[in-house]
Design an enzyme around this catalytic site. Structure first.
Site, mmCIF file in Angstrom:
data_model
loop_
_atom_site.group_PDB
_atom_site.id
_atom_site.type_symbol
_atom_site.label_atom_id
_atom_site.label_comp_id
_atom_site.label_asym_id
_atom_site.label_seq_id
_atom_site.Cartn_x
_atom_site.Cartn_y
_atom_site.Cartn_z
ATOM 1 N N GLY A 137 0.853 -1.179 0.000
ATOM 2 C CA GLY A 137 0.000 0.000 0.000
ATOM 3 C C GLY A 137 0.887 1.225 0.000
ATOM 4 N N HIS B 115 9.717 -9.110 0.749
ATOM 5 C CA HIS B 115 9.006 -9.389 -0.507
ATOM 6 C C HIS B 115 9.425 -10.738 -1.096
ATOM 7 C CE1 HIS B 115 7.003 -5.479 -1.203
ATOM 8 N NE2 HIS B 115 7.967 -5.043 -0.407
ATOM 9 N N CYS C 186 4.523 -7.279 3.189
ATOM 10 C CA CYS C 186 4.916 -5.885 3.384
ATOM 11 C C CYS C 186 3.780 -5.077 4.030
ATOM 12 C CB CYS C 186 5.409 -5.285 2.074
ATOM 13 S SG CYS C 186 6.206 -3.693 2.314
ATOM 14 N N TYR C 187 3.208 -4.112 3.310
ATOM 15 C CA TYR C 187 2.074 -3.342 3.840
ATOM 16 C C TYR C 187 0.978 -4.292 4.321
ATOM 17 C CZ TYR C 187 -1.787 0.119 3.771
ATOM 18 O OH TYR C 187 -2.836 0.936 4.086
ATOM 19 N N ASP D 76 0.527 -11.843 -29.275
ATOM 20 C CA ASP D 76 -0.823 -11.902 -28.726
ATOM 21 C C ASP D 76 -1.871 -12.216 -29.796
ATOM 22 O OD1 ASP D 76 0.521 -11.173 -26.478
ATOM 23 O OD2 ASP D 76 -0.176 -9.100 -26.470
ATOM 24 N N LYS E 247 1.979 -12.302 -20.141
ATOM 25 C CA LYS E 247 2.705 -12.497 -21.407
ATOM 26 C C LYS E 247 3.404 -13.863 -21.486
ATOM 27 C CE LYS E 247 3.885 -10.255 -25.191
ATOM 28 N NZ LYS E 247 2.959 -9.395 -25.939
ATOM 29 N N GLU F 244 8.193 -12.173 -3.533
ATOM 30 C CA GLU F 244 7.936 -12.231 -4.975
ATOM 31 C C GLU F 244 9.083 -11.697 -5.827
ATOM 32 O OE1 GLU F 244 6.695 -10.163 -2.859
ATOM 33 O OE2 GLU F 244 6.432 -8.146 -3.669
#
Ligand code: XMP
Length: 513
Positions: A55, A169, A82-83, A227, A369, A171
């Site tokens: 956030g 984090h 985190c937040y 795509d 993607k 990720e």
């Protein structure tokens, strides 16, 4: 398909997309939802787990995005990152305050390897931190499961309620064992089995499309990019000849590109569909004559595309469905909860206004993607198309500085072809984000044999980038640049100088215009 789903609740941070991608890399389907979603809506999604993400400011400020206590009582596992971790602590009665020093970057975190989040993780794990507030005290019922010299509660858990929180984090790649931690959450805490696979996506999407389309007619604007190619093949697999693909050759494609697209999708290609290649080259060159301003060129190319497409669509008559190659980042970036804005990419933007159709279909709407690429491989699309580097909608129009002419297009096509050939020969393709030759509008004096020349300078560009928002100039080995230069000045008429662009983005952009 009733697939296992993890929901990322977005509290306004910048990592929601990345977290969702990482969860999907664990073969668990994941969607991003705004934090304002109601508990009923959330429960209706039947999530196996929820992840709270970043956030903007401090959780204890009045105006900060928050959540109700009830969400923790739903019996759904929650991981706060985190937040999100601070929010969990704050709402459940812990204490969050400004840390004595901010932590930023890679930090050694001591973790409790008996905790389910840190199973198979080293006791001192390198994690990426970025915070000014911290949890000073965990709420009642929680165990502290990690700390750093600065952070007394770098992670906490309440296993009976399946609530977990990490200040760092998991990720980002800098958190070395982040993948393991996310796997621990989705598999060991949420009990997911990992049923999100591209082969099942292709199968389910084909079935769904078939049901939705029935006997209807489908129209697709094919650019030859990843795509639209994947969307077209998926539709061809679903409804075969009910699909018509229109490919506009605007004369601003790379060398041989039009033929390559036709080879794959045309009458002699492997797919069952109607393929129309429109040769609009001269039309474009005429429209672009004398135009030098980059945005004006873009507008002309975009508008002309719509016009050409409109003419073709009229010949086909009314269709039931129009295909768009929207992908998940477009959906997230265009605002959660609202419908996706049509991509500004000229290949699709504006089309709905000129084609008579009942409904838009976006078969790749929920894919990132890299998942689109995996689906492409699954569908048997040639690798050179699946891993094609991004090519701007306005094509060589933005790689020729100043006025575009047929002669300049030929020059840049030939130079670019040589450059790409040598990059491939040197095995550098996979390491580069984007690379191409551009034609500067500069002519300068040179000497060829015994004669003076006054010809164009070609600029070579190659960048490394992860998101195309920022980029750095790639370090191409000198031998390769030297060889490309020699070949271009010898083989391409009208060029007597080759320059290498050393500029990053910012301050440069990737394209020249
Ligand atoms: P820039 O030049 O803005 O490029 O640093 C970032 C990425 O976007 C592509 N690009 C475009 N793509 N229409 C497109 O579809 C455009 O007008 C356009 N301009 C730039 C560029 O190739 C790079 O990947």
């Amino acid at each position: 398909m009733n697939k296992e789903t993890v929901i990322v609740l977005d509290f306004g941070g910048q990592y929601n997309q990345l977290i969702a991608r990482r969860v999907r890399e664990c073969s668990v389907y994941c969607e991003v939802k705004p934090y304002t979603i109601s508990l009923e809506e959330l429960q209706a999604l039947n999530p196996k787990g929820i992840i709270f993400t970043g956030g903007p400011n401090s959780v204890y400020e009045e105006t900060s995005p928050g959540c109700s206590r009830e969400i923790f009582e739903l019996g759904i596992p929650i991981l706060g990152i985190c937040y999100g971790s601070q929010l969990m602590a704050h709402v459940l009665g812990g204490r969050v305050k400004t840390a004595p020093v901010s932590e930023y970057g890679r930090t050694e975190v001591e973790v409790d390897t008996k905790d389910v989040m840190f199973q198979d993780v080293s006791p001192k794990s390198v994690c990426w931190m970025s915070h000014t507030d911290y949890i000073a005290q965990a709420p009642e019922g929680f165990h502290v499961t990690a700390h750093t010299p600065v952070c007394p509660v770098a992670a906490m858990s309440f296993p009976e309620k399946r609530l977990y929180a990490v200040q760092f984090h998991p990720e980002v790649m800098h958190t070395e064992e982040g993948r393991q931690m996310l796997e621990n959450f989705v598999y060991r805490v949420c009990g997911c089995t990992g049923d999100w696979k591209m082969d099942s996506f292709v199968e389910t999407a084909t079935k769904d499309l078939r049901e939705k389309i029935g006997g209807g007619k489908v129209l697709c604007a094919l650019s030859g990019g990843v795509d639209s190619s994947v969307a077209a093949v998926l539709l061809s697999k679903a409804v075969g000849k009910q699909l018509t693909c229109v490919f506009v050759d605007h004369g601003l494609l790379r060398k041989n590109e039009g033929d390559e697209v036709e080879e794959v999708f045309g009458a002699n290609g492997a797919y069952e569909l109607n393929f129309i290649r429109v040769n609009a080259r001269q039309r474009y060159y005429e429209k672009l004559r004398g135009v030098t301003e980059p945005e004006e060129k873009r507008k002309i190319i975009g508008a002309e595309f719509i016009r050409v497409f409109e003419e073709e669509a009229k010949k086909i008559g009314a269709v039931d469905f129009l295909v768009q190659g929207t992908i998940y980042p477009d959906v997230i970036e265009s605002g959660l909860g609202k419908s996706a804005v049509i991509k500004s990419h000229h290949n699709v933007g504006g089309l709905p206004d000129v084609v008579e159709f009942k409904e838009i279909i976006e078969p790749l709407r929920m894919l990132f993607k890299d998942e689109v690429r995996k689906a492409g491989l699954e569908l048997g699309i040639p690798k050179h198309l699946v891993f094609r580097q991004p090519f701007p909608g306005p094509g060589l129009g933005v790689r020729i500085v100043g006025e575009v002419t047929e002669e300049k297009v030929k020059i840049v096509q030939e130079a670019d072809h040589i450059y790409r050939e040598e990059i491939a020969r040197a095995g550098l393709e996979q390491n580069l984000g984007q690379y191409f030759a551009a034609l500067t509008n500069m002519r300068s004096v040179g000497v060829m044999g015994d004669f003076r020349t006054y010809d164009y300078a070609v600029a070579l560009r190659a960048v490394n980038t992860s998101d195309f928002m920022t980029a750095e100039a790639a370090q191409i080995p000198w031998e390769v640049l030297n060889k490309v230069t020699n070949r271009i000045v010898n083989e391409v008429k009208g060029v007597n100088r080759v320059l290498y662009d050393c500029t990053g983005k910012p301050p440069g952009t990737i394209e020249f215009e």
